[in-house]
Design an enzyme around this catalytic site. Structure first.
Site, PDB file in Angstrom:
ATOM      1  N   CYS A  94       0.793  -1.161   0.549  1.00  0.00           N
ATOM      2  CA  CYS A  94      -0.564  -0.131   0.022  1.00  0.00           C
ATOM      3  C   CYS A  94       0.596   1.430   0.314  1.00  0.00           C
ATOM      4  O   CYS A  94       0.748   2.368  -0.102  1.00  0.00           O
ATOM      5  CB  CYS A  94      -0.967   0.162   1.005  1.00  0.00           C
ATOM      6  SG  CYS A  94      -2.119  -1.480   1.303  1.00  0.00           S
ATOM      7  N   HIS A 359      -8.963   3.519  -0.957  1.00  0.00           N
ATOM      8  CA  HIS A 359      -7.716   3.330  -1.820  1.00  0.00           C
ATOM      9  C   HIS A 359      -7.241   2.740  -2.621  1.00  0.00           C
ATOM     10  O   HIS A 359      -7.103   1.471  -2.319  1.00  0.00           O
ATOM     11  CB  HIS A 359      -7.290   2.445  -0.138  1.00  0.00           C
ATOM     12  CG  HIS A 359      -6.298   2.179   0.235  1.00  0.00           C
ATOM     13  ND1 HIS A 359      -4.845   2.949  -0.442  1.00  0.00           N
ATOM     14  CD2 HIS A 359      -5.627   1.356   0.426  1.00  0.00           C
ATOM     15  CE1 HIS A 359      -3.736   2.717   0.385  1.00  0.00           C
ATOM     16  NE2 HIS A 359      -4.006   0.996   0.777  1.00  0.00           N
ATOM     17  N   CYS A 389       1.068   2.999   5.852  1.00  0.00           N
ATOM     18  CA  CYS A 389       1.311   1.433   6.826  1.00  0.00           C
ATOM     19  C   CYS A 389       1.330   0.285   5.158  1.00  0.00           C
ATOM     20  O   CYS A 389       0.487   0.780   4.574  1.00  0.00           O
ATOM     21  CB  CYS A 389      -0.208   0.773   7.381  1.00  0.00           C
ATOM     22  SG  CYS A 389      -1.791   1.269   7.117  1.00  0.00           S
TER      23      CYS A 389
END
Lengths: 403, 496
Positions: A94, A359, A389
């Site tokens: 991510c 996201h 994160c």
């Protein structure tokens, strides 16, 4: 030996974020077309970059199928950039988009490049998270050592261990939606969001598809937890790493977790000289970057550590930072960051976050960088920090200064 | 059968179960394959004994590599290899059957199994590769990782019934140059390709279910799953090589050596000598043994050895509870170390009133026993007697699901600094070993090997550790562990 170069953000654009499902508006686009659209926009805004860019660096979590084969170089060629401009792909799950910017920063700071277009891309309507595989899925000994569980279960584990209630996480979810809705209403994204159009020029999407109006803690309270079913398989397995946990409280659901999304974003990063040469206006300076890691089982707790490392490098403290973008992978990630850094929620994600807007994993870091630059200018904030994160327990951070 | 096909090898002497690999067979097979005039090879696979002879199988290990190569060479020789399944097959005969191009059996009720996992063993002739490619990953996982039996009727797609001469001759006639399915498809297009999205999901679930039943220090199940995972994304030849490498890991592992020593050698000796061990009479054959190893134990009064050791185990956990340690932490550490049930869940299952009564019956009440009585009374005084009242150390719903009893942390103040898992594990296992040593010294149990067997059969002590006394060698630095615990916690950790 040259001294370190100052690194500036000259521009940042992104696509609107589409719902990352087959019914999502961007689903029939391609990863290449999304990046191409953005690069063409930058080329139109700043014609000199098509020849003067040293490199295009893109972050992408799942580099296979249409996202494989070095999308950065492919997009450079596809966008009419000079044939001599190479491309580099990076992946830290991510955090990939932010790492692309951090890698560009490091090259420029070390005088190994003058101008880089860095960003990220992900179409989760097309590829699945962890679809590219990896030892966390297929190496038995490694799985035993890390006790890997799905991210949502990790998010629920954080809430369980830290005592965050359903109301706590729903408050974050509701605030994200309310802030994103207000930001869109007030046009805060108008400079950075580039509408996506089809080959024939028809508008495909011009606004983040997942943002909702009238979301409150009460309306979120009606949603069923998303990871109870996964928990049936994984909660008992967690005892290998967290034997003290009696029962995982599943508090996350679609209203307080990041939306699965499609999207892309790119940022022009360069030194002072190239900016002057090409007539680019510096919008912010990147002064420090860092990556850190924590236990891969709980997975989502490293932003606080990455933040500390980046601030140490910048010789700043948390108190010096005026604005934070903390990726809302899950609400508990934001709460944990707040608990560890004592940063109040009022200073975090002021224009909403991934819970509201989605996201698109590899792209999000670049999106957040563009957002914080816009917000630092709008609010006249001196310092801003982006942190995320990532899978396998890592965290990434970038510190920016207003110019 | 002998007239049905030319140049056959009849291979019918399996009266010594589990010893089908011989130099003679290897030579005969090699010769038959090499001869132009050989039209087909028939292998008669005789039934194995219910409880196969582990030592005899292991004694054949120098032939494993030869047969791995030979079976593979047979498969690609272009000559039909037909297996005649004469009765229930397990392990090596089953492995050979899988390497045949066709298999015939007289009846659908014949059973097939690979029960080697109980002894920490895994296939050696390629079954981790051939079986999933033939029957799918799920069935292969059930057979190799759970020991499930299947019947010939379940295997209708790859075993033909009946095994008449005409049926076999007809098959050979119709398949003059047969190929195995794994030699006709590419790895990536195979339905068992382990990197396909479907199979990744399937193997993840196999892994999770494995970890509920086996801790990572049990090497054989991990090795088998690794063969599925890594082998099924490679060619059959690479997969068989991987299996051979994993076999080398398994046979040298402590968990396998311990399982064979305790569950095979000591159990056979106990059966032969008529030694009385709880559960031994039910633990005959691998099926019976598997059933005993799945039984959830309780603290009983019947068997003095089991009573002494399990009472010490449970009492140690009760003392930790009194010290303010989370019951989940205690029980989960026990589960993570291979116990089938945590000591406090075991206490609830046994009945807290019964444990209290047993402790009160102890002839000389030491400090720890008095403390255990105090702690147990906190429950019994509130009529919390365990599972039977749906309330004990834990709460239980109608389905027996366990949850927190909210008041527990107030009665025994939960320590903010919970002890490390390692210390809990050492206390739970050292106290069992010390009590068992005492029992051997006092003649309550015959010898240390029998004590080990009794612990595995009696209260499902993790077999990979070898047993309650083998633990003293399984764990590094046992005397030091006990010395440290004695210094910290008292004389109950003094070695007898």
């Amino acid at each position: 030996m040259n001294s370190l170069a100052d690194v500036y953000v000259y521009d940042a654009v992104r696509t609107p974020r589409g719902r990352g499902k087959a019914a999502g508006k961007l689903h029939t686009q391609t990863p290449l077309s999304l990046v191409t659209g953005l690069l063409k926009e930058l080329k139109q805004r700043h014609p000199g970059i098509a020849q003067s860019t040293d490199e295009i660096i893109l972050g992408c979590c799942e580099q296979f199928n249409d996202q494989g084969g070095n999308l950065a170089r492919s997009a450079a060629l596809n966008s009419g950039f000079d044939v001599t401009i190479p491309g580099l792909m990076v992946s830290r799950f991510c955090g990939s988009g932010l790492d692309a910017i951090n890698a560009a920063t490091a090259k420029i700071m070390a005088n190994q490049a003058d101008l880089i277009i860095a960003g990220g891309i992900e179409m989760l309507s097309l590829v699945k998270i962890f679809g590219s595989g990896g030892p966390m899925g297929s190496d038995i000994s490694f799985k035993d050592s890390v006790v890997q569980v799905p991210q949502g279960v990790s998010a629920d584990l954080i809430a369980t261990l830290q005592g965050y209630t359903r109301e706590d996480v729903d408050d974050i979810g509701a605030a994200s939606q309310q802030r994103a809705h207000a930001a869109w209403q007030q046009g805060w994204f108008s400079k950075s969001v580039i509408p996506v159009r089809s080959e024939t020029g028809t508008l495909v999407l011009d606004k983040d598809e997942l943002v909702r109006d009238n979301v409150t803690r009460d309306s979120l309270g009606k949603l069923q937890p998303s990871f109870e079913k996964a928990g049936l398989n994984y909660d008992p397995f967690l005892r290998y790493k967290y034997p003290q946990v009696s029962k995982v409280r599943h508090v996350h659901h679609p209203g307080n977790s990041s939306g699965i999304a499609d999207g892309a974003a790119v940022v022009i990063v360069g030194n002072r000289r190239i900016g002057q040469e090409l007539g680019l206006e510096p919008r912010a300076q990147i002064i420090a970057t860092a990556s850190a890691a924590d236990d891969p089982c709980i997975m989502l707790t490293a932003p606080a550590a990455a933040t500390r490392k980046a601030l140490d490098r910048a010789k700043l403290s948390v108190a010096d930072i005026n604005l934070f973008e903390v990726n809302e992978a899950f609400a508990s990630v934001v709460l944990y960051f707040m608990e560890k850094t004592k940063v109040p929620f009022e200073m975090i994600n002021v224009a909403g976050g991934a819970i509201a807007m989605g996201h698109p994993v590899g792209a999000t870091g670049a999106i957040l960088t563009g957002t914080i630059v816009d917000e630092m200018i709008r609010l006249d904030a001196e310092f801003g920090l982006v942190t995320m994160c990532t899978g396998l327990g890592m965290g990434v951070a970038t510190v920016l200064k207003r110019v | 059968m002998s007239n049905a096909v030319p140049a056959q090898i009849a291979y019918s002497h399996f009266s010594v179960a589990g010893q089908p690999l011989t130099e003679q067979l290897a030579h005969a097979l090699e010769t038959a394959i090499a001869k132009d005039e050989t039209k087909a090879i028939i292998l008669e696979l005789e039934p194995d004994r219910a409880d196969f002879d582990v030592d005899q199988v292991l004694a054949q290990k120098q032939l494993f590599e030869r047969f791995r190569i030979l079976l593979r060479r047979s498969e690609v020789s272009g000559k039909p290899i037909v297996g005649l399944i004469r009765g229930p097959l397990q392990w090596l005969q089953l492995e050979i059957a899988l390497a045949c191009h066709a298999r015939f059996a007289p009846s659908g009720s014949i059973q097939l199994a690979f029960p080697g996992l109980i002894y920490g063993l895994m296939p050696v002739l390629g079954t981790t590769q051939r079986l999933p490619r033939l029957v799918g990953i799920s069935v292969a996982a059930r057979m190799l990782l759970k020991g499930d039996r299947i019947t010939v009727a379940d295997a209708a797609s790859w075993i033909s019934v009946p095994d008449t001469e005409s049926a076999v001759a007809d098959w050979i006639q119709r398949h003059p140059q047969p190929k195995q399915p794994w030699d006709t498809e590419t790895t990536e297009t195979s339905p068992t390709y382990s990197q396909s999205a479907v199979n990744r999901y399937l193997l993840e679930n196999v892994y999770l279910s494995l970890r509920y039943r086996f801790t990572p220090d049990e090497i054989a199940p991990t090795a088998i799953l690794r063969c599925f995972q890594d082998g099924l994304e490679r060619s059959i030849d690479a997969g068989i090589r991987l299996e051979a490498e994993q076999w080398a890991v398994v046979k040298g592992s402590r968990s396998t050596r311990n399982r064979i020593e305790t569950l095979y050698r000591t159990r056979m000796r106990a059966l032969a000598e008529g030694v009385e061990v709880t559960g031994l009479d039910q633990a005959t054959g691998t099926d019976g043994l598997a059933r005993v190893l799945e039984t959830i134990p309780v603290v009983t009064k019947g068997d003095p050895f089991k009573t002494h050791v399990t009472a010490a185990y449970v009492q140690e956990a009760i003392l930790m509870l009194g010290e303010g340690t989370s019951p989940w932490l205690i029980d989960n550490v026990a589960l993570n170390s291979g116990m089938i049930i945590g000591p406090l869940a075991m206490a609830d299952l046994s009945g807290l009133d019964q444990l209290l009564e047993q402790t009160l019956d102890t002839p000389e009440l030491g400090t720890e026993a008095r403390e255990a009585i105090r702690i147990l009374s906190e429950f019994t005084n509130r009529s919390r007697l365990g599972r039977k009242t749906n309330a004990g150390i834990y709460e239980y719903d109608a389905k027996g699901n366990q949850s927190d009893w909210a008041e527990l942390s107030q009665i025994f103040m939960r320590s903010p600094n919970q002890p490390p898992a390692k210390e809990i594990e050492q206390r739970l296992f050292a106290i069992q070993a010390i009590e068992a040593l005492r029992c051997v010294k006092e003649g309550i149990v015959k010898d240390s090997s029998i004590a080990d067997l009794a612990s595995v059969l009696g209260w499902n002590y993790p077999a990979g550790k070898g047993g309650v006394l083998a633990y003293t060698e399984y764990v590094d630095g046992f005397p030091d562990i006990c010395a440290n615990l004695r210094k910290k916690l008292g004389e109950r950790f003094a070695l007898p």
